[in-house]
Scaffold this active site. Structure first.
Site, PDB file in Angstrom:
ATOM      1  N   TYR A  30       0.832  -1.210   0.000  1.00 42.54           N
ATOM      2  CA  TYR A  30       0.000   0.000   0.000  1.00 42.54           C
ATOM      3  C   TYR A  30       0.865   1.259   0.000  1.00 42.54           C
ATOM      4  O   TYR A  30       0.557   2.232  -0.696  1.00 42.54           O
ATOM      5  CB  TYR A  30      -0.929  -0.005   1.223  1.00 42.54           C
ATOM      6  CG  TYR A  30      -1.682   1.281   1.410  1.00 42.54           C
ATOM      7  CD1 TYR A  30      -2.775   1.605   0.613  1.00 42.54           C
ATOM      8  CD2 TYR A  30      -1.298   2.191   2.395  1.00 42.54           C
ATOM      9  CE1 TYR A  30      -3.463   2.791   0.773  1.00 42.54           C
ATOM     10  CE2 TYR A  30      -1.982   3.378   2.572  1.00 42.54           C
ATOM     11  CZ  TYR A  30      -3.062   3.684   1.756  1.00 42.54           C
ATOM     12  OH  TYR A  30      -3.737   4.864   1.928  1.00 42.54           O
ATOM     13  N   GLU A  31       1.945   1.237   0.779  1.00 40.43           N
ATOM     14  CA  GLU A  31       2.816   2.405   0.886  1.00 40.43           C
ATOM     15  C   GLU A  31       3.853   2.487  -0.232  1.00 40.43           C
ATOM     16  O   GLU A  31       4.701   3.362  -0.217  1.00 40.43           O
ATOM     17  CB  GLU A  31       3.526   2.402   2.252  1.00 40.43           C
ATOM     18  CG  GLU A  31       2.565   2.638   3.402  1.00 40.43           C
ATOM     19  CD  GLU A  31       3.255   2.671   4.758  1.00 40.43           C
ATOM     20  OE1 GLU A  31       4.373   2.107   4.892  1.00 40.43           O
ATOM     21  OE2 GLU A  31       2.662   3.240   5.683  1.00 40.43           O
ATOM     22  N   GLU A  87       4.284   1.824  15.344  1.00 44.13           N
ATOM     23  CA  GLU A  87       5.114   1.644  14.150  1.00 44.13           C
ATOM     24  C   GLU A  87       4.249   1.438  12.911  1.00 44.13           C
ATOM     25  O   GLU A  87       4.506   2.029  11.862  1.00 44.13           O
ATOM     26  CB  GLU A  87       6.059   0.451  14.340  1.00 44.13           C
ATOM     27  CG  GLU A  87       6.905   0.119  13.139  1.00 44.13           C
ATOM     28  CD  GLU A  87       7.951   1.178  12.804  1.00 44.13           C
ATOM     29  OE1 GLU A  87       8.380   1.225  11.639  1.00 44.13           O
ATOM     30  OE2 GLU A  87       8.332   1.958  13.690  1.00 44.13           O
ATOM     31  N   VAL A  91      -5.350  -1.613   8.129  1.00 48.37           N
ATOM     32  CA  VAL A  91      -6.615  -2.326   7.979  1.00 48.37           C
ATOM     33  C   VAL A  91      -6.744  -2.674   6.503  1.00 48.37           C
ATOM     34  O   VAL A  91      -6.515  -1.820   5.634  1.00 48.37           O
ATOM     35  CB  VAL A  91      -7.814  -1.469   8.448  1.00 48.37           C
ATOM     36  CG1 VAL A  91      -9.128  -2.169   8.173  1.00 48.37           C
ATOM     37  CG2 VAL A  91      -7.671  -1.127   9.937  1.00 48.37           C
ATOM     38  N   GLY A  97     -13.237   1.896   6.669  1.00 48.11           N
ATOM     39  CA  GLY A  97     -14.479   2.651   6.788  1.00 48.11           C
ATOM     40  C   GLY A  97     -15.460   2.053   7.778  1.00 48.11           C
ATOM     41  O   GLY A  97     -16.578   2.538   7.909  1.00 48.11           O
ATOM     42  N   GLY A 101      -9.747   0.914  12.317  1.00 47.36           N
ATOM     43  CA  GLY A 101      -8.531   1.679  12.598  1.00 47.36           C
ATOM     44  C   GLY A 101      -8.699   2.533  13.842  1.00 47.36           C
ATOM     45  O   GLY A 101      -7.809   2.590  14.695  1.00 47.36           O
ATOM     46  N   ASN A 128      -0.016  10.399   2.169  1.00 47.05           N
ATOM     47  CA  ASN A 128      -1.142   9.555   2.569  1.00 47.05           C
ATOM     48  C   ASN A 128      -2.286  10.400   3.128  1.00 47.05           C
ATOM     49  O   ASN A 128      -2.563  10.395   4.329  1.00 47.05           O
ATOM     50  CB  ASN A 128      -0.662   8.515   3.586  1.00 47.05           C
ATOM     51  CG  ASN A 128      -1.671   7.422   3.814  1.00 47.05           C
ATOM     52  OD1 ASN A 128      -2.841   7.551   3.470  1.00 47.05           O
ATOM     53  ND2 ASN A 128      -1.218   6.345   4.418  1.00 47.05           N
ATOM     54  N   LYS A 129      -2.952  11.141   2.247  1.00 45.41           N
ATOM     55  CA  LYS A 129      -4.002  12.072   2.656  1.00 45.41           C
ATOM     56  C   LYS A 129      -5.157  11.402   3.400  1.00 45.41           C
ATOM     57  O   LYS A 129      -5.631  11.951   4.398  1.00 45.41           O
ATOM     58  CB  LYS A 129      -4.524  12.852   1.462  1.00 45.41           C
ATOM     59  CG  LYS A 129      -5.558  13.894   1.871  1.00 45.41           C
ATOM     60  CD  LYS A 129      -5.751  14.938   0.837  1.00 45.41           C
ATOM     61  CE  LYS A 129      -6.869  15.914   1.119  1.00 45.41           C
ATOM     62  NZ  LYS A 129      -7.184  16.220   2.481  1.00 45.41           N
ATOM     63  N   TYR A 135      -6.218  11.007  11.030  1.00 44.43           N
ATOM     64  CA  TYR A 135      -5.491  11.345  12.250  1.00 44.43           C
ATOM     65  C   TYR A 135      -5.857  12.736  12.760  1.00 44.43           C
ATOM     66  O   TYR A 135      -5.976  12.949  13.964  1.00 44.43           O
ATOM     67  CB  TYR A 135      -3.982  11.253  12.022  1.00 44.43           C
ATOM     68  CG  TYR A 135      -3.508   9.868  11.660  1.00 44.43           C
ATOM     69  CD1 TYR A 135      -4.092   8.737  12.225  1.00 44.43           C
ATOM     70  CD2 TYR A 135      -2.487   9.684  10.749  1.00 44.43           C
ATOM     71  CE1 TYR A 135      -3.651   7.458  11.894  1.00 44.43           C
ATOM     72  CE2 TYR A 135      -2.038   8.407  10.418  1.00 44.43           C
ATOM     73  CZ  TYR A 135      -2.632   7.305  10.993  1.00 44.43           C
ATOM     74  OH  TYR A 135      -2.195   6.054  10.669  1.00 44.43           O
TER      75      TYR A 135
END
Length: 163
Positions: A30-31, A87, A91, A97, A101, A128-129, A135
């Site tokens: 994903y990253e 770290e 999900v 959704g 998380g 990572n908008k 957050y």
């Protein structure tokens, strides 16, 4: 364990190592950092369950693992007490959704409070908008005035040898 009829959070056990590795690989994908993952099951087993270098929470929908949080304790000299450093929080996309998380973060916050920790903190990639927006809604505060530095791999070995 925290739970309702469909969702639960539990501490990982050594038998979860293959699952933990899969979550790490999924997060790295994903990253767009999959090429940086060098860990394996033996390394995770050693560092998490034998050396107790980190702890893991597993989020489940029924019996299906849907996410995880890997964290460890750090220390704040200014606060004079430990904190929790998150770290990784991940999900699986098909389960996002649903509040999983947030539930993992709430459980980590509860652990921090129960243990008398002074803070809960983590990093987030600048691009990572969706995560940043999530957050900020907590409300978590970005630490914009800090720059992260890292020495790793061959540079770490060279630095250690240079002394």
């Amino acid at each position: 364990m925290e739970s309702n009829q469909l969702f639960s959070i539990r501490k990982a056990v050594a038998d979860d190592v293959p699952l933990i590795l899969q979550f790490i690989l999924d997060l790295a994908e994903y990253e767009q950092l999959r090429h940086e993952v060098v860990t394996d099951e033996d390394t995770l087993r050693t560092w998490i369950f034998e050396r107790h270098g980190a702890e893991v929470l597993i989020a489940q929908e029924g019996d299906e693992p849907v996410g995880f949080a890997l964290y460890f304790h750090n220390f704040s000299t200014f606060l004079g007490r430990c904190g929790i450093y998150l770290e990784d929080l991940f999900v699986r996309p098909e389960h996002r959704g649903k509040g999983y998380g947030l539930a993992l973060l709430k459980r980590l916050a509860a652990i921090a409070v129960e243990e008398g920790c002074g803070r809960l903190e983590w990093w987030c990639l600048d691009w990572n908008k969706p995560s940043i927006d999530f957050y900020l809604s907590l409300p978590a505060q970005p630490m914009d005035e800090w720059t992260v530095y890292r020495v790793a791999g061959e540079d770490l070995t060279n630095l250690a040898r240079s002394g």
